[in-house]
Design an enzyme around this catalytic site. Structure first.
Site, PDB file in Angstrom:
ATOM      1  CB  CYS A   2      -0.871   0.037   1.244  1.00 55.92           C
ATOM      2  SG  CYS A   2      -1.908  -1.401   1.436  1.00 55.92           S
ATOM      3  NE  ARG A  27       4.483   1.699  -1.035  1.00 50.16           N
ATOM      4  CZ  ARG A  27       5.277   1.584   0.021  1.00 50.16           C
ATOM      5  NH1 ARG A  27       6.501   2.055  -0.048  1.00 50.16           N
ATOM      6  NH2 ARG A  27       4.863   1.014   1.117  1.00 50.16           N
ATOM      7  CG  HIS A 513      28.441 -39.326   7.993  1.00 48.64           C
ATOM      8  ND1 HIS A 513      28.533 -40.686   8.150  1.00 48.64           N
ATOM      9  CD2 HIS A 513      27.417 -38.924   8.777  1.00 48.64           C
ATOM     10  CE1 HIS A 513      27.577 -41.097   8.967  1.00 48.64           C
ATOM     11  NE2 HIS A 513      26.891 -40.032   9.376  1.00 48.64           N
TER      12      HIS A 513
END
Ligand code: F6R
Length: 617
Positions: A2, A27, A513
């Site tokens: 807005c 916007r 690992h």
């Protein structure tokens, strides 16, 4: 998002309000409206809810010169609560007609306030959450409060981030603006003939280059040639204006030193935009009108593949985790550059979801082409509508974060995650895996997402010292599990891109690992460990790092004192529904990379060797 523009001066405000709204039009909006106080002291409001045509139609409607007044407010709306139509457009008037307000943000407790106002005899004219503000302010003004006191009083009743502008027939020369949290900014400026207020600096440039940005928790009164700033207790604040360079780029940055910091700060707004018209907070429902798949097609999907590159791949990983956990469909995310060449076994029952903010990434487009040839139904989650990706996909889910200028993605990631979370809920409900009660509870949780993210943004103070510390390392390890794994990957990616520090994102369970061989005082570890089912496992991983002489920074849930006993540094994020935890932990990851980049003197907006849109493989 807005937009707001307000004017108090000596000229007719009507055309100036329209011009002001035009400069915040980029916007995005679906409705537009203005209120002015006319010569007889009455508030007149004109508004339109005609989608993209709203502003032009509004300009035509008021272009006959019938309406005039020297003080007024204007608003471009992007619907969150209620349909796109004239009644739901802003500004909203109080039922006694004494005030008119426009609002950005979500009022999380609006149903409770609406019930209270309806019980007191007030009739609502719109479906919006914002209208409660008009009535709260109108009631206080009618009982003798000043407009400023009434706006502060109303803001203190609401939950959520808010920006408000208001005019009152009782004080026809002023406009009041207020900001609480991050629901879009408010900037004010003046010259000898007028004072103006807007969501963006760019709208003020025709009047002045000296501007004042409202901080959260501040209120402002503007009047011809005057600006008065206060805190929420009503105490006056003195602040010198900042001189904005007269160029579009500086004006767009507002009071932020970089686009990246601005875009990080815009994330509560971006989330809200991504929910606009999709989440019905009152009814407790989520719908995605853009999805063109039939219910039968959705029920027949037996696998979901999400694909993208870089940060968008991380959004895809988050999407896979929520789709699998909510909708119970096997889902996995895969790097598009791999997917496109490995001749994957996919077909009409595989839903392919591409994630790409630009819609132009070469590898993602190629993977999408492959899916199209294989006959898979295909969606794309993207910012730039009309881009190539939206032409390949069967349907587009726009994320509506607004233009991102910083090369490194921030707000587009959070908006993609918000969109994918909603898609997961829609798939789950359509397949009957979750019912209306579960959807309502998701809606209740995500209603708080913008303010939770705004709270997490307040962490910047905690982050600066940690960023200084991390800037001393050449190697960083980022660990996560489950829905936190993409966040660990994203944290590491941001750190590499912005600070140029070697950083590895790793599944925490994988450490033994191989990666344990690297642990020691020369490598710091950032661990994403909010409280959830995997929390204890993360504590053990932290201990493993510590036992090998490594330094650990943990991102943890507020109130978790246990983690302080094992980690060297702890950044706390707000407690929330487990589904939303990745949104919380993402924020410190972004802030850490940004701050570390600054500590090392890098330009966070333009990382070396990187482009915003990668149109080659
Ligand atoms: C990282 C970043 C990139 C992009 C990637 C995909 O900060 O911005 O990793 O996410 O290049 O771009 P899009 O989303 O345009 O497909």
């Amino acid at each position: 998002m807005c937009g707001i523009f307000a004017y108090a001066g000596s000229e007719n405000a009507v055309p100036l309000l329209i011009e002001g709204l035009r400069s915040v039009e980029y916007r995005g909006y679906d409705s537009a409206g203005i209120s002015v106080i006319d010569a007889s002291g009455v508030i007149q409001t004109v508004k339109r809810g005609d989608h993209k045509a709203s502003l032009e139609n509004l300009a035509v409607t008021v272009g006959d010169g019938q309406l005039s007044g020297v003080v007024g407010i204007g608003h471009t709306r992007w619907a969150t609560h209620g349909q796109v139509n004239q009644q739901n457009s802003h500004p909203h008037s109080s039922s006694n007609g004494v005030v008119s307000i426009a609002h950005n943000g979500i009022i999380e407790n609006f149903l409770e306030l609406k019930d209270e106002l309806v019980d007191s005899g007030i009739e609502f004219l719109s479906e919006t959450d914002s209208e409660v503000l008009a009535h709260l302010v109108g009631k206080s003004v009618a009982s003798g409060s000043s407009l400023r006191e009434a706006v502060i009083g109303a803001a203190s009743r609401i939950k959520g981030n808010t920006a408000i502008v208001a005019v009152s027939a009782a004080e026809p020369n002023i406009v009041v603006g207020l900001r609480v949290g991050n629901a879009g900014g408010i900037v004010v400026g003046k010259n000898a003939d007028a004072a103006v207020m807007a969501s963006d600096t760019i709208a003020l440039l025709p009047y002045t280059t000296e501007v004042i940005y409202l901080e959260p928790g501040e209120v402002v009164e503007i009047e011809k040639g005057a600006i008065r700033l206060f805190d929420l207790e009503g105490l006056s604040i003195e602040r010198e204006p900042i001189i904005t360079a007269q160029n579009f780029e500086a004006a767009q940055k507002g009071n932020h030193p970089h686009f990246m910091s601005k875009e990080i700060a815009e994330q509560p707004d971006a989330i809200q935009s991504a929910m606009r018209g999709r989440v019905d907070f009152a009814a407790g429902t989520i719908s995605l009108p853009e999805v063109t798949l039939t219910s039968e097609q959705i029920r027949s999907i037996d696998r979901v593949i999400l694909t993208g590159m870089g940060t968008s791949l991380h959004a895809g990983m988050f999407g896979a985790s929520v789709i699998e956990s909510l909708a119970r469909i096997p889902a996995a995310a895969e790097n598009s550059s791999e997917l496109r060449y490995r001749n994957p076994v996919i077909g009409p029952k595989t839903l392919v979801i591409a994630v790409t903010q630009s819609g132009e990434t070469a590898d993602t487009l190629a993977a999408m082409e492959h899916a199209r040839r294989a006959g898979s139904p295909q969606a794309v989650v993207l910012e730039l509508e009309g881009s190539q990706a939206s032409r390949i996909a069967d349907f587009t889910l726009p994320i509506r974060a607004g233009q991102e200028i910083g090369v490194a993605s921030t707000k587009t990631l959070i908006a993609s995650m918000t969109t994918l979370l909603q898609l997961a809920a829609v798939l789950a409900e359509t397949r009957g895996v979750i019912g209306t009660t579960a959807v309502r509870s998701i809606v209740e949780s995500i209603a708080e997402l913008p303010s939770l993210v705004a709270t997490a943004l307040g962490l910047i103070g905690q982050i600066t010292a940690l960023a200084e510390r991390l800037s001393k390392f050449d190697d960083l390890l980022y660990l996560g599990r489950g829905a936190q794994l993409p966040i660990a990957f994203e944290g590491a990616l941001k750190m590499k891109e912005l600070a140029y520090i070697h950083a590895e994102g790793y599944p925490a369970g994988e450490m033994k690992h191989g990666v344990n061989a690297l642990l020691g005082p020369n490598m710091a570890t950032v661990v994403s460990a909010p409280q959830n089912d995997l929390y204890e496992k993360m504590l053990s991983n932290i201990s493993e790092v510590k036992a090998r002489g490594g330094e650990v920074a943990a991102i943890a849930t507020e109130g978790d004192v246990m983690i302080e006993r094992v980690a060297d540094h702890v950044i706390y994020v707000p407690k929330c529904h487990e589904l939303l935890q990745p949104f919380m932990t993402l924020i410190p990851m972004q802030l850490l990379a940004y701050r570390t980049a600054l500590a090392l003197g890098r330009d966070p907006d333009k990382p070396r060797n990187l482009a915003k849109t990668v149109t080659v493989e």
